[in-house]
Motif scaffolding. Structure first.
Motif, mmCIF file in Angstrom:
data_model
loop_
_atom_site.group_PDB
_atom_site.id
_atom_site.type_symbol
_atom_site.label_atom_id
_atom_site.label_comp_id
_atom_site.label_asym_id
_atom_site.label_seq_id
_atom_site.Cartn_x
_atom_site.Cartn_y
_atom_site.Cartn_z
ATOM 1 N N GLU A 9 -16.085 -4.778 -12.730
ATOM 2 C CA GLU A 9 -14.620 -4.236 -12.227
ATOM 3 C C GLU A 9 -13.851 -5.043 -11.600
ATOM 4 O OE1 GLU A 9 -13.377 -0.901 -13.264
ATOM 5 O OE2 GLU A 9 -14.375 -0.201 -15.172
ATOM 6 N N SER A 10 -12.975 -6.315 -11.715
ATOM 7 C CA SER A 10 -12.631 -6.466 -10.515
ATOM 8 C C SER A 10 -11.098 -5.878 -9.696
ATOM 9 C CB SER A 10 -11.779 -8.394 -10.523
ATOM 10 O OG SER A 10 -10.904 -7.732 -11.522
ATOM 11 N N LEU A 11 -11.292 -5.459 -8.405
ATOM 12 C CA LEU A 11 -9.955 -4.807 -8.286
ATOM 13 C C LEU A 11 -8.451 -5.266 -8.047
ATOM 14 C CD1 LEU A 11 -11.468 -4.469 -4.393
ATOM 15 C CD2 LEU A 11 -11.489 -3.067 -5.968
ATOM 16 N N PRO A 12 -7.542 -4.888 -8.369
ATOM 17 C CA PRO A 12 -6.456 -4.972 -8.411
ATOM 18 C C PRO A 12 -6.201 -5.494 -7.133
ATOM 19 C CG PRO A 12 -6.568 -2.789 -8.048
ATOM 20 C CD PRO A 12 -7.665 -2.945 -8.076
ATOM 21 N N THR A 13 -5.021 -6.893 -7.060
ATOM 22 C CA THR A 13 -5.042 -7.671 -6.586
ATOM 23 C C THR A 13 -3.306 -7.367 -6.282
ATOM 24 O OG1 THR A 13 -4.181 -9.506 -8.544
ATOM 25 C CG2 THR A 13 -5.491 -9.511 -7.689
ATOM 26 N N TYR A 14 -2.536 -6.010 -6.777
ATOM 27 C CA TYR A 14 -0.991 -6.292 -6.848
ATOM 28 C C TYR A 14 -1.260 -4.616 -6.563
ATOM 29 C CZ TYR A 14 4.022 -5.256 -8.127
ATOM 30 O OH TYR A 14 4.950 -4.521 -8.004
ATOM 31 N N ALA A 15 -0.241 -4.024 -5.462
ATOM 32 C CA ALA A 15 0.060 -2.593 -4.925
ATOM 33 C C ALA A 15 1.336 -2.608 -4.248
ATOM 34 C CB ALA A 15 -1.044 -2.122 -4.048
ATOM 35 N N VAL A 16 2.071 -1.273 -5.209
ATOM 36 C CA VAL A 16 3.315 -1.344 -4.806
ATOM 37 C C VAL A 16 3.237 0.680 -3.828
ATOM 38 C CG1 VAL A 16 5.462 -0.901 -5.321
ATOM 39 C CG2 VAL A 16 4.384 -2.206 -6.352
ATOM 40 N N LEU A 17 4.115 0.586 -2.464
ATOM 41 C CA LEU A 17 3.896 2.335 -2.336
ATOM 42 C C LEU A 17 5.670 2.331 -2.000
ATOM 43 C CD1 LEU A 17 1.781 0.491 -0.488
ATOM 44 C CD2 LEU A 17 1.186 2.844 0.242
ATOM 45 N N GLN A 18 5.873 3.594 -2.437
ATOM 46 C CA GLN A 18 7.551 4.149 -2.156
ATOM 47 C C GLN A 18 6.781 5.244 -0.722
ATOM 48 O OE1 GLN A 18 9.707 4.820 -5.207
ATOM 49 N NE2 GLN A 18 11.417 5.692 -4.146
ATOM 50 N N TYR A 19 7.880 5.527 -0.179
ATOM 51 C CA TYR A 19 8.338 6.456 1.343
ATOM 52 C C TYR A 19 9.758 6.460 1.084
ATOM 53 C CZ TYR A 19 3.262 4.972 2.670
ATOM 54 O OH TYR A 19 1.871 4.583 2.666
ATOM 55 N N ARG A 20 9.738 7.815 1.281
ATOM 56 C CA ARG A 20 10.752 7.620 2.354
ATOM 57 C C ARG A 20 11.153 8.691 3.721
ATOM 58 N NH1 ARG A 20 10.023 12.689 -1.150
ATOM 59 N NH2 ARG A 20 9.635 14.773 0.182
ATOM 60 N N THR A 21 12.151 8.330 4.209
ATOM 61 C CA THR A 21 12.126 8.891 5.992
ATOM 62 C C THR A 21 13.453 9.512 6.298
ATOM 63 O OG1 THR A 21 10.754 7.563 7.562
ATOM 64 C CG2 THR A 21 11.841 6.824 6.518
ATOM 65 N N ARG A 22 13.397 9.610 7.496
ATOM 66 C CA ARG A 22 15.103 9.495 8.367
ATOM 67 C C ARG A 22 15.047 9.249 9.315
ATOM 68 N NH1 ARG A 22 16.451 16.042 7.134
ATOM 69 N NH2 ARG A 22 18.086 15.027 7.574
ATOM 70 N N THR A 23 16.648 8.787 9.757
ATOM 71 C CA THR A 23 16.357 8.413 11.382
ATOM 72 C C THR A 23 16.257 9.254 11.804
ATOM 73 O OG1 THR A 23 18.427 8.748 11.198
ATOM 74 C CG2 THR A 23 18.063 6.454 10.110
ATOM 75 N N LEU A 24 16.156 9.069 12.862
ATOM 76 C CA LEU A 24 14.869 9.640 14.741
ATOM 77 C C LEU A 24 16.154 10.612 14.784
ATOM 78 C CD1 LEU A 24 13.314 10.589 16.100
ATOM 79 C CD2 LEU A 24 13.808 8.574 17.493
ATOM 80 N N VAL A 25 17.480 10.088 14.887
ATOM 81 C CA VAL A 25 18.362 11.256 15.857
ATOM 82 C C VAL A 25 19.268 11.642 15.137
ATOM 83 C CG1 VAL A 25 20.836 10.956 17.008
ATOM 84 C CG2 VAL A 25 18.514 9.341 18.003
ATOM 85 N N LEU A 26 19.961 10.879 13.885
ATOM 86 C CA LEU A 26 20.923 11.233 12.949
ATOM 87 C C LEU A 26 20.453 11.656 11.994
ATOM 88 C CD1 LEU A 26 23.466 8.758 13.369
ATOM 89 C CD2 LEU A 26 24.142 11.048 14.256
ATOM 90 N N GLY A 27 19.152 11.609 11.834
ATOM 91 C CA GLY A 27 18.197 12.047 10.329
ATOM 92 C C GLY A 27 18.891 11.638 8.974
ATOM 93 N N ILE A 28 18.995 10.134 8.822
ATOM 94 C CA ILE A 28 20.258 9.429 7.984
ATOM 95 C C ILE A 28 18.403 9.187 7.065
ATOM 96 C CG2 ILE A 28 21.172 7.941 6.999
ATOM 97 C CD1 ILE A 28 22.378 7.827 9.706
ATOM 98 N N PRO A 29 18.916 9.666 5.241
ATOM 99 C CA PRO A 29 17.146 9.354 4.321
ATOM 100 C C PRO A 29 17.594 7.639 4.523
ATOM 101 C CG PRO A 29 19.005 10.880 3.642
ATOM 102 C CD PRO A 29 20.472 10.402 5.059
ATOM 103 N N GLN A 30 16.757 7.727 4.211
ATOM 104 C CA GLN A 30 16.390 6.035 3.811
ATOM 105 C C GLN A 30 15.112 6.166 2.719
ATOM 106 O OE1 GLN A 30 15.928 4.901 8.134
ATOM 107 N NE2 GLN A 30 17.176 3.105 7.337
ATOM 108 N N ASP A 31 15.419 5.796 1.612
ATOM 109 C CA ASP A 31 13.864 4.987 1.043
ATOM 110 C C ASP A 31 13.252 3.613 1.599
ATOM 111 O OD1 ASP A 31 13.664 7.698 -1.180
ATOM 112 O OD2 ASP A 31 16.040 6.636 -0.909
ATOM 113 N N VAL A 32 12.089 3.751 1.478
ATOM 114 C CA VAL A 32 11.435 2.410 1.486
ATOM 115 C C VAL A 32 10.291 2.039 0.552
ATOM 116 C CG1 VAL A 32 9.645 0.958 3.005
ATOM 117 C CG2 VAL A 32 11.472 3.387 3.945
ATOM 118 N N LEU A 33 10.321 0.957 0.382
ATOM 119 C CA LEU A 33 9.332 0.323 -0.720
ATOM 120 C C LEU A 33 8.175 -0.843 -0.049
ATOM 121 C CD1 LEU A 33 10.722 -0.554 -4.130
ATOM 122 C CD2 LEU A 33 8.836 0.704 -4.200
ATOM 123 N N ILE A 34 7.355 -0.440 -0.789
ATOM 124 C CA ILE A 34 6.423 -1.962 0.131
ATOM 125 C C ILE A 34 5.596 -2.410 -1.046
ATOM 126 C CG2 ILE A 34 4.816 -2.026 2.136
ATOM 127 C CD1 ILE A 34 5.401 0.128 3.937
#
Length: 305
Positions: A232-257
């Motif tokens: 079996e060959s390794l996949p050649t595609y991957a997606v990661l989703q995260y969530r975070t907040r800004t340091l001072v104000l704590g504004i929520p952000q969603d991130v995709l890689i």
């Protein structure tokens, strides 16, 4: 009998200090409650706008207090100065945000691939509010992004996708991003060499000293039939989703890689979006640039355009 001049008190200066304290405390509590998750971002913006209006009134009263002090020697110089300082503490960050609101495009979704941006694995948690919200994938929004953030682009690395994935996960963990969902990550991570993050300190000491752990002794298995079996060959595609907040104000952000392996190289795309309003004040572009810079440092020597 000698004449003694009685300096009249400045009512404007006294009120500038009183209202200034209230405006500064109101803005500070709003930011603190939002950072602690007790107040939503739209409500926080509304409270800060109220504090900004009060700070503008305080600044006007302080100017009147200084004017009265200069012309008739009215008391209240210290009160007018303290009111002015408290007003500026509220107006200065709001002024910076306003300048970014005017100079930067009104977008809330930024991607390194404007033609085919990564798709969200988990939908964003959007709560309707008084702040307007438009489609971040609209062609007009993507055109504004290209004009305003021309340097927000993906990265190509001369390495296998599994090695680049380890660097991506390490950089995200260092920033304390919270994983939400992923595709193709388990198959790529499985079988890689153990690192200090997956091996305990006691096991590392045993490995360094050459001592063997009977409980972790390898069990001999039958040699696989490579010639007749299917590898079996390794996949050649991957997606990661995260969530975070800004340091001072704590504004929520969603991130995709998104990682895509192309021959002997791996291309990394990113997407970042805020959850409230139509304007991110440049936060998403700064997040992508900062993360890709950290990734370049971790993969120093194999980064490409």
């Amino acid at each position: 009998m000698p004449f003694r001049y009685q300096r009249p008190p400045s009512v404007a200066a006294a009120w500038s200090r009183k209202i200034g304290r209230f405006a500064l405390l109101l803005a500070f509590i709003a930011v603190l409650f939002h950072r602690g998750g007790l107040l939503t971002l739209p409500n926080t913006v509304a409270v800060i706008l109220l504090a900004t209006f009060l700070a503008a009134v305080v600044l006007g009263l302080a100017v009147i207090g200084f004017f009265m002090l200069w012309h008739i020697g009215a008391k209240g110089g210290h009160a007018a100065f303290s009111g002015m300082v408290m007003a500026l503490l509220v107006l200065a960050p709001v002024g910076v945000a306003t300048s970014r609101y005017i100079s930067l495009p009104a977008i809330h979704d930024v991607s390194t691939d404007v033609e085919q941006p990564p798709e969200w694995l988990e939908p964003q948690e959007i709560t309707p509010s008084w702040l307007p919200r438009s489609d971040g994938d609209a062609p007009v929004a993507r055109e504004q992004q290209v004009l305003s953030y021309p340097k927000v682009a993906g990265r190509r690395y001369d390495g296998a996708i599994d090695r680049v994935l380890l660097a991506v996960r390490a950089a995200a963990a260092e920033r304390k991003w919270i994983p939400v969902a992923n595709i193709g990550v388990e198959a790529l991570v499985d079988g890689l060499e153990p690192t200090s993050e997956t091996v305990s300190d006691e096991q590392l000491e045993q490995i360094a000293s050459g001592e063997a752990d009977p409980a972790r002794a390898p069990v001999p298995l039958q040699r696989p039939d490579i010639e007749s079996g299917v590898i079996e060959s390794l996949p050649t595609y991957a997606v990661l989703q995260y969530r975070t907040r800004t340091l001072v104000l704590g504004i929520p952000q969603d991130v995709l890689i998104r990682l895509s392996e192309e021959e002997e190289t791996t291309f990394v795309d990113m997407r970042a979006a805020t959850r409230d309003g139509n304007h991110d004040l440049g936060l998403n572009a700064n997040l992508i640039r900062g993360f890709l810079h950290d990734l370049d440092v971790r993969l120093l020597g194999i980064a490409g355009g």
